[in-house]
Design a protein around this motif. Structure first.
Motif, mmCIF file in Angstrom:
data_model
loop_
_atom_site.group_PDB
_atom_site.id
_atom_site.type_symbol
_atom_site.label_atom_id
_atom_site.label_comp_id
_atom_site.label_asym_id
_atom_site.label_seq_id
_atom_site.Cartn_x
_atom_site.Cartn_y
_atom_site.Cartn_z
ATOM 1 N N TYR A 52 -33.195 6.405 44.015
ATOM 2 C CA TYR A 52 -33.603 7.696 43.454
ATOM 3 C C TYR A 52 -33.880 7.564 41.954
ATOM 4 N N LEU A 53 -32.970 6.926 41.230
ATOM 5 C CA LEU A 53 -33.148 6.741 39.784
ATOM 6 C C LEU A 53 -34.416 5.948 39.478
ATOM 7 N N ASP A 54 -34.696 4.962 40.291
ATOM 8 C CA ASP A 54 -35.897 4.157 40.082
ATOM 9 C C ASP A 54 -37.157 5.004 40.260
ATOM 10 N N ASP A 55 -37.176 5.839 41.299
ATOM 11 C CA ASP A 55 -38.327 6.722 41.533
ATOM 12 C C ASP A 55 -38.445 7.775 40.429
ATOM 13 N N LEU A 56 -37.298 8.295 39.997
ATOM 14 C CA LEU A 56 -37.318 9.287 38.926
ATOM 15 C C LEU A 56 -37.806 8.662 37.621
ATOM 16 N N ALA A 57 -37.412 7.418 37.373
ATOM 17 C CA ALA A 57 -37.867 6.707 36.173
ATOM 18 C C ALA A 57 -39.384 6.533 36.196
ATOM 19 N N THR A 58 -39.935 6.258 37.363
ATOM 20 C CA THR A 58 -41.390 6.151 37.498
ATOM 21 C C THR A 58 -42.062 7.482 37.160
ATOM 22 N N ALA A 59 -41.504 8.562 37.704
ATOM 23 C CA ALA A 59 -42.063 9.893 37.459
ATOM 24 C C ALA A 59 -41.982 10.262 35.983
ATOM 25 N N VAL A 60 -40.845 10.014 35.379
ATOM 26 C CA VAL A 60 -40.652 10.329 33.952
ATOM 27 C C VAL A 60 -41.629 9.543 33.088
ATOM 28 N N THR A 61 -41.798 8.280 33.401
ATOM 29 C CA THR A 61 -42.721 7.430 32.630
ATOM 30 C C THR A 61 -44.149 7.952 32.725
ATOM 31 N N ASN A 62 -44.557 8.357 33.926
ATOM 32 C CA ASN A 62 -45.907 8.901 34.097
ATOM 33 C C ASN A 62 -46.104 10.169 33.272
ATOM 34 N N LEU A 63 -45.109 11.047 33.280
ATOM 35 C CA LEU A 63 -45.201 12.286 32.507
ATOM 36 C C LEU A 63 -45.245 11.994 31.006
ATOM 37 N N ARG A 64 -44.474 11.005 30.586
ATOM 38 C CA ARG A 64 -44.481 10.636 29.163
ATOM 39 C C ARG A 64 -45.841 10.074 28.761
ATOM 40 N N MET A 65 -46.444 9.276 29.611
ATOM 41 C CA MET A 65 -47.748 8.706 29.303
ATOM 42 C C MET A 65 -48.835 9.787 29.234
ATOM 43 N N ILE A 66 -48.708 10.814 30.068
ATOM 44 C CA ILE A 66 -49.716 11.875 30.104
ATOM 45 C C ILE A 66 -49.567 12.830 28.926
ATOM 46 N N PHE A 67 -48.335 13.267 28.667
ATOM 47 C CA PHE A 67 -48.137 14.351 27.713
ATOM 48 C C PHE A 67 -47.630 13.907 26.335
ATOM 49 N N ASP A 68 -46.984 12.738 26.241
ATOM 50 C CA ASP A 68 -46.501 12.214 24.964
ATOM 51 C C ASP A 68 -45.681 13.259 24.196
ATOM 52 N N CYS A 69 -44.698 13.851 24.872
ATOM 53 C CA CYS A 69 -43.834 14.833 24.221
ATOM 54 C C CYS A 69 -42.446 14.758 24.872
ATOM 55 N N ARG A 70 -41.564 15.621 24.442
ATOM 56 C CA ARG A 70 -40.223 15.629 25.008
ATOM 57 C C ARG A 70 -40.259 16.014 26.481
ATOM 58 N N ILE A 71 -39.294 15.490 27.236
ATOM 59 C CA ILE A 71 -39.178 15.802 28.661
ATOM 60 C C ILE A 71 -37.750 16.286 28.913
ATOM 61 N N VAL A 72 -37.648 17.452 29.537
ATOM 62 C CA VAL A 72 -36.346 18.041 29.847
ATOM 63 C C VAL A 72 -36.161 18.034 31.359
ATOM 64 N N LEU A 73 -35.048 17.494 31.824
ATOM 65 C CA LEU A 73 -34.759 17.388 33.253
ATOM 66 C C LEU A 73 -33.806 18.497 33.670
ATOM 67 N N GLY A 74 -34.232 19.296 34.646
ATOM 68 C CA GLY A 74 -33.403 20.407 35.093
ATOM 69 C C GLY A 74 -33.374 20.512 36.595
ATOM 70 N N GLY A 75 -33.105 21.711 37.088
ATOM 71 C CA GLY A 75 -32.970 21.907 38.525
ATOM 72 C C GLY A 75 -31.594 21.474 39.005
ATOM 73 N N TYR A 76 -31.414 21.445 40.328
ATOM 74 C CA TYR A 76 -30.106 21.107 40.891
ATOM 75 C C TYR A 76 -29.630 19.729 40.450
ATOM 76 N N VAL A 77 -30.514 18.737 40.574
ATOM 77 C CA VAL A 77 -30.129 17.372 40.204
ATOM 78 C C VAL A 77 -29.934 17.265 38.695
ATOM 79 N N GLY A 78 -30.795 17.941 37.932
ATOM 80 C CA GLY A 78 -30.674 17.911 36.479
ATOM 81 C C GLY A 78 -29.315 18.364 35.995
ATOM 82 N N GLY A 79 -28.681 19.259 36.753
ATOM 83 C CA GLY A 79 -27.357 19.738 36.374
ATOM 84 C C GLY A 79 -26.282 18.672 36.434
ATOM 85 N N TYR A 80 -26.553 17.572 37.145
ATOM 86 C CA TYR A 80 -25.576 16.488 37.270
ATOM 87 C C TYR A 80 -25.938 15.251 36.443
#
Length: 383
Positions: free
Chosen positions: A304-332
């Motif tokens: 899961y962490l590996d897949d999430l890291a892929t997703a986060v990296t893609n978002l960082r490459m697209i938007f080049d700004c801060r990323i905030v992780l939330g939702g049910y999983v984000g709470g942990y």
């Protein structure tokens, strides 16, 4: 930039409303800062502040930081100037918060109730919200409104939940719920509501305080994956109001089946259901297993962490700004950010660290809190 709600009023009242909203956006400020930022003369500023203090909207809260000379009086909004209620509806719970005019959560309550599109459910919802408000003992005439956070695509003007994969419904009207409660009501998508909370009220008012995210991406990791994009202190909705559908970005070609019909969507890899369905446990039990280092749980978590890291990296490459992780999983996630950061850096050769990445502050209350915040600004429209 969104037009000021006070525009079109007679100048004296308009300036007073602008002053109140500026103080609200800043949290704590001074008369000098108000005068300079709003381009108002000092006599006009003094007159506005005096009126707002006399009306119980603004209060002096000590001394403001000074760069030299006599310290100015610090000004902030009075907490009891007004209130707003936020309600977040999910498959199995109703989360409620009440927020005062200082944007502080005064109380919160989470009730277990399985969603059903039936009269009994909506009757229970109205009773639960009414009872929650009554328990707070606030002056009811000061409640500006109730915001509902819903997991799906909404039509705010019609108070209509157009479609919700999570709740498995479409074209559900919340107008009768609002009428039964007797307060102004509004509905909003849950990811947008949480973004209002986590990225700062700049996303609502357009006035960014120093500690707010003027450019940021919010990634919601709940039973479905969604998100919001904040540019220049305002949420970007897209040409067709579908921005932030990160859950349907493909992160693995010909990968797992997604509920949308495609394969390899982020939702099929990063939703909370991935952790629950692969282990047959609730999220709380799942993360308890991670802490106890149970081998099977750790195997699912590492993937899961590996897949999430892929997703986060893609978002960082697209938007080049801060990323905030939330939702049910984000709470942990806060206690596991070191592991996630290590994986992100394996995919990202453009950043020297992951300081742009953080978890949400409001955990399970985020969506309800954000839904309430939208009504706080309206408190000042009627002064």
């Amino acid at each position: 930039m969104r037009q000021n709600a006070a525009r079109g009023l007679e100048p004296k009242r308009s300036n007073k409303i602008r002053t109140a909203k500026f103080i609200s956006a800043r949290g704590i400020t001074s008369k000098t800062e108000i005068s300079v930022s709003l381009k108002l003369s000092m006599p006009t500023t003094l007159q506005n502040v005096k009126a707002l203090v006399e009306e119980g909207i603004v209060e002096e809260t000590g001394e403001y930081e000074s760069t030299g000379g006599r310290k100015a009086k610090a000004l902030s909004i009075c907490g009891d100037a007004g209130y707003a209620v936020g309600v977040d509806i999910t498959n199995n719970h109703i989360t409620m918060v009440i927020v005062n005019a200082k944007k502080e959560i005064m109380a919160s309550e989470r009730v277990r109730c399985v969603y059903e599109n039936c009269t009994q459910y909506y009757d229970f919802l109205v009773r639960a919200v009414s009872d929650f408000i009554e328990k707070q003992g606030v002056e009811l005439t000061k409640i500006a409104g109730i915001g509902f956070s819903l997991p799906g695509i909404v039509d705010k003007e019609q108070s209509l939940l157009l479609r919700s994969h999570t709740l498995k419904v479409q074209n559900v009207s919340f107008r009768s719920v609002g009428n039964a409660l007797g307060y102004p009501c509004d509905i909003e998508n849950d990811a947008n509501s949480a973004a209002y909370a986590e990225l700062g009220t700049a996303a609502v008012s357009g006035d960014a305080a120093e500690d707010e995210e003027t450019n940021a991406v919010y990634l919601s990791l709940s039973n479905t994956v969604g998100g919001s994009i904040c540019f220049g202190g305002q949420l970007y909705s897209g040409d067709n109001f579908k921005s932030g559908e990160f859950g349907h970005m493909v992160i693995e070609k010909n990968g797992r089946q997604c509920y949308c019909g495609k394969r390899g969507c982020m939702d099929a890899y990063c939703s909370a259901l991935v952790l629950q369905e692969n282990t047959g446990r609730s999220l709380e039990c799942f993360f308890d297993g991670v802490r106890k280092k149970e081998p099977e749980i750790l195997k699912v978590w590492d993937r899961y962490l590996d897949d999430l890291a892929t997703a986060v990296t893609n978002l960082r490459m697209i938007f080049d700004c801060r990323i905030v992780l939330g939702g049910y999983v984000g709470g942990y996630l806060e206690e596991f950010m070191h592991e996630l950061s290590r994986k992100v850096m394996q995919y990202n050769n453009f950043d020297v660290d992951t300081s742009y990445l953080r978890t949400g502050k409001y955990k399970l209350n985020a969506a309800a809190y954000g839904a309430a915040l939208k009504f706080i600004e309206s408190i000042f429209d009627n002064i």
